[in-house]
Structure formats: C-alpha cells, structure tokens
Design a protein around this motif. Structure first.
Motif, PDB file in Angstrom:
ATOM      1  N   UNK A  66       0.846  -1.199   0.000  1.00 26.44           N
ATOM      2  CA  UNK A  66       0.000   0.000   0.000  1.00 26.44           C
ATOM      3  C   UNK A  66       0.877   1.244   0.000  1.00 26.44           C
ATOM      4  N   UNK A  67       0.355   2.320  -0.600  1.00 17.90           N
ATOM      5  CA  UNK A  67       1.020   3.608  -0.545  1.00 17.90           C
ATOM      6  C   UNK A  67       1.892   3.954  -1.729  1.00 17.90           C
ATOM      7  N   UNK A  68       2.014   3.063  -2.697  1.00 18.62           N
ATOM      8  CA  UNK A  68       2.833   3.358  -3.875  1.00 18.62           C
ATOM      9  C   UNK A  68       2.046   4.231  -4.849  1.00 18.62           C
ATOM     10  N   UNK A  69       2.757   4.862  -5.776  1.00 18.17           N
ATOM     11  CA  UNK A  69       2.105   5.697  -6.791  1.00 18.17           C
ATOM     12  C   UNK A  69       2.580   5.325  -8.188  1.00 18.17           C
ATOM     13  N   UNK A  70       2.840   4.044  -8.410  1.00 24.47           N
ATOM     14  CA  UNK A  70       3.309   3.593  -9.724  1.00 24.47           C
ATOM     15  C   UNK A  70       2.279   2.675 -10.366  1.00 24.47           C
ATOM     16  N   UNK A  71       2.267   2.680 -11.680  1.00 23.14           N
ATOM     17  CA  UNK A  71       1.341   1.821 -12.431  1.00 23.14           C
ATOM     18  C   UNK A  71       1.648   0.342 -12.202  1.00 23.14           C
ATOM     19  N   UNK A  72       2.907   0.031 -11.948  1.00 24.03           N
ATOM     20  CA  UNK A  72       3.326  -1.367 -11.766  1.00 24.03           C
ATOM     21  C   UNK A  72       3.155  -1.850 -10.329  1.00 24.03           C
ATOM     22  N   UNK A  73       2.783  -0.976  -9.414  1.00 20.44           N
ATOM     23  CA  UNK A  73       2.684  -1.353  -8.014  1.00 20.44           C
ATOM     24  C   UNK A  73       4.036  -1.766  -7.447  1.00 20.44           C
ATOM     25  N   UNK A  74       5.118  -1.257  -8.055  1.00 23.84           N
ATOM     26  CA  UNK A  74       6.453  -1.594  -7.593  1.00 23.84           C
ATOM     27  C   UNK A  74       6.906  -2.990  -7.973  1.00 23.84           C
ATOM     28  N   UNK A 106     -11.727 -12.086  -4.782  1.00 24.46           N
ATOM     29  CA  UNK A 106     -12.110 -10.893  -4.023  1.00 24.46           C
ATOM     30  C   UNK A 106     -11.595 -10.953  -2.587  1.00 24.46           C
ATOM     31  N   UNK A 107     -11.117  -9.819  -2.132  1.00 19.19           N
ATOM     32  CA  UNK A 107     -10.598  -9.660  -0.771  1.00 19.19           C
ATOM     33  C   UNK A 107     -11.419  -8.565  -0.093  1.00 19.19           C
ATOM     34  N   UNK A 108     -11.453  -8.595   1.208  1.00 17.38           N
ATOM     35  CA  UNK A 108     -12.087  -7.477   1.910  1.00 17.38           C
ATOM     36  C   UNK A 108     -11.389  -6.195   1.491  1.00 17.38           C
ATOM     37  N   UNK A 109     -12.152  -5.125   1.366  1.00 15.53           N
ATOM     38  CA  UNK A 109     -11.655  -3.880   0.803  1.00 15.53           C
ATOM     39  C   UNK A 109     -11.633  -2.774   1.831  1.00 15.53           C
ATOM     40  N   UNK A 110     -10.462  -2.171   2.040  1.00 13.41           N
ATOM     41  CA  UNK A 110     -10.368  -0.983   2.890  1.00 13.41           C
ATOM     42  C   UNK A 110     -10.979   0.193   2.129  1.00 13.41           C
ATOM     43  N   UNK A 111     -10.444   0.457   0.926  1.00  9.96           N
ATOM     44  CA  UNK A 111     -10.977   1.536   0.104  1.00  9.96           C
ATOM     45  C   UNK A 111     -10.385   1.473  -1.304  1.00  9.96           C
ATOM     46  N   UNK A 126     -14.560   1.003   1.206  1.00  9.52           N
ATOM     47  CA  UNK A 126     -14.933  -0.381   0.924  1.00  9.52           C
ATOM     48  C   UNK A 126     -15.594  -1.064   2.102  1.00  9.52           C
ATOM     49  N   UNK A 127     -15.714  -0.350   3.231  1.00  9.22           N
ATOM     50  CA  UNK A 127     -16.384  -0.855   4.441  1.00  9.22           C
ATOM     51  C   UNK A 127     -15.808  -2.179   4.928  1.00  9.22           C
ATOM     52  N   UNK A 128     -14.557  -2.451   4.567  1.00  5.24           N
ATOM     53  CA  UNK A 128     -13.882  -3.697   4.938  1.00  5.24           C
ATOM     54  C   UNK A 128     -14.722  -4.930   4.584  1.00  5.24           C
ATOM     55  N   UNK A 129     -15.464  -4.810   3.490  1.00  4.65           N
ATOM     56  CA  UNK A 129     -16.316  -5.901   3.003  1.00  4.65           C
ATOM     57  C   UNK A 129     -15.722  -6.496   1.733  1.00  4.65           C
ATOM     58  N   UNK A 130     -16.103  -7.739   1.461  1.00  2.00           N
ATOM     59  CA  UNK A 130     -15.701  -8.368   0.207  1.00  2.00           C
ATOM     60  C   UNK A 130     -16.553  -7.767  -0.911  1.00  2.00           C
ATOM     61  N   UNK A 131     -15.933  -7.305  -2.000  1.00  2.00           N
ATOM     62  CA  UNK A 131     -16.717  -6.696  -3.078  1.00  2.00           C
ATOM     63  C   UNK A 131     -17.437  -7.754  -3.915  1.00  2.00           C
ATOM     64  N   UNK A 155      -7.154  -0.815  -2.186  1.00  3.18           N
ATOM     65  CA  UNK A 155      -6.467  -1.138  -0.939  1.00  3.18           C
ATOM     66  C   UNK A 155      -7.187  -2.274  -0.236  1.00  3.18           C
ATOM     67  N   UNK A 156      -6.458  -3.354  -0.020  1.00  2.73           N
ATOM     68  CA  UNK A 156      -7.018  -4.553   0.595  1.00  2.73           C
ATOM     69  C   UNK A 156      -7.209  -4.311   2.091  1.00  2.73           C
ATOM     70  N   UNK A 157      -8.301  -4.850   2.652  1.00  3.08           N
ATOM     71  CA  UNK A 157      -8.630  -4.616   4.054  1.00  3.08           C
ATOM     72  C   UNK A 157      -7.897  -5.496   5.038  1.00  3.08           C
ATOM     73  N   UNK A 158      -7.411  -6.647   4.616  1.00  2.00           N
ATOM     74  CA  UNK A 158      -6.811  -7.562   5.585  1.00  2.00           C
ATOM     75  C   UNK A 158      -5.389  -7.982   5.236  1.00  2.00           C
ATOM     76  N   UNK A 159      -4.724  -7.191   4.374  1.00  2.00           N
ATOM     77  CA  UNK A 159      -3.298  -7.403   4.111  1.00  2.00           C
ATOM     78  C   UNK A 159      -2.647  -6.025   3.991  1.00  2.00           C
ATOM     79  N   UNK A 160      -1.342  -5.999   3.867  1.00  2.00           N
ATOM     80  CA  UNK A 160      -0.595  -4.748   3.700  1.00  2.00           C
ATOM     81  C   UNK A 160      -0.483  -4.357   2.233  1.00  2.00           C
TER      82      UNK A 160
END
Length: 172
Positions: A66-74, A106-111, A126-131, A155-160
């Motif tokens: 989380x927190x990157x600003x690249x298209x490749x996600x690093x 699908x993973x629980x979603x932070x936002x 994302x209400x920390x819900x699975x989409x 941003x996934x709710x239950x991982x980094x």
C-alpha cells in the motif's frame, strides 16, 4: 502379502511427497483485480492493444505494498506499465468518468483511491467488506482536459497490499 503392498505404497508415497512440493509451483495469491473499463494499461496488454510481457497473461496481478504511486505497483515483472512512452491508447472521456473494476478473486476492501497528476481526486470506502465480482465508481476529474493518466488503487482490508491500475484518458 497384502500388508507388504500397503507398506511399499506408503513408503513410495512418503518418498514422492517432498519431491511433489518442489515440482508443483506455488499457488496464486487469493485476491486479484484491475480496472477493465476504460481499459487500464494492463487491460490493454491483455487485449493485445499494446504489446506487453508477462502482464498480458495476468492483468489482475499488479499487486504491491500500500502507498505506492506507480502503475506497476512496484512489481519489477510489470515495470513496462510505468513507461508512459509505450503507446498506451487513451480512452475518450468527459470530466466525469466511471471506472469499472473486475475481480478474479475478491478480498475485503479498505478503500479505493484515484489519483490524477499525483493528487488524490477520489476515495471510496470499501467498508472492509468483500466486493461483488465487479464494482463501478464515477469520479470527477476536476476540470482537466487533454491527455491524462489516472492511477486507481484497490487497498485490501486484511493485508498490507494494494492493487494498482493506470488508465490513460483523452479528456474533452
């Protein structure tokens, strides 16, 4: 005689099990998603619109911390997604755009976050819900025009980790 066969079978199985762990590849991560419409860079790769490497086969796998600003996600395997000169097609758009996410797992979603020129222009809880299998967000681009690149982040709710997608637009 029957017991002897069982013992031989058990011994063979015990001998093969460690080998199977080495030969069988590790499983795929259990959450994957990307912006399918307007077509993100990885969607363009998957559709063959732009010639790409490994991402062609797994557009849903652009995952990184989380927190990157690249298209490749690093992710160095998908570094070509960061190359603005690669010939990405810009989708025609107005100043309000609906981004459609497709999830293959699908993973629980932070936002969800949307960035334009490094500035956050939208965040959806994302209400920390699975989409559901797909999600759409309508985002106001804030009065820009011309060629623009939007970075969309799930941003996934239950991982980094988070999933990243860049979308090229031609805003009228």
């Amino acid at each position: 005689m029957h017991t002897k066969r069982k013992l031989v079978a058990a011994a063979v199985g015990a001998g093969i099990a460690p080998l199977a762990l080495v030969v069988v590849p590790a499983g795929v991560a259990n959450a994957h998603g990307y912006v399918s419409s307007p077509p993100s860079r990885q969607a363009q790769c998957a559709q063959g619109t732009v010639s790409c490497g490994q991402i062609k086969w797994e557009p849903q796998s652009v995952e990184g911390p989380k927190g990157l600003r690249s298209c490749s996600g690093g992710n160095s395997r998908f570094a070509e997604l960061d190359d603005d000169s690669k010939g990405w097609r810009a989708s025609p758009a107005g100043n309000t755009v609906t981004f459609n996410w497709t999830f293959t797992a699908r993973h629980r979603t932070a936002n969800y976050e949307y960035f334009l020129n490094g500035r956050k222009i939208a965040e959806v809880d994302g209400h920390n819900q699975q989409p559901p299998p797909s999600v759409s967000h309508t985002v106001d681009l804030g009065g820009v025009s011309g060629r623009q690149k939007v970075l969309a982040v799930w941003n996934i709710g239950d991982t980094a980790n988070a999933f990243y997608a860049c979308i090229d637009l031609q805003v009228r």
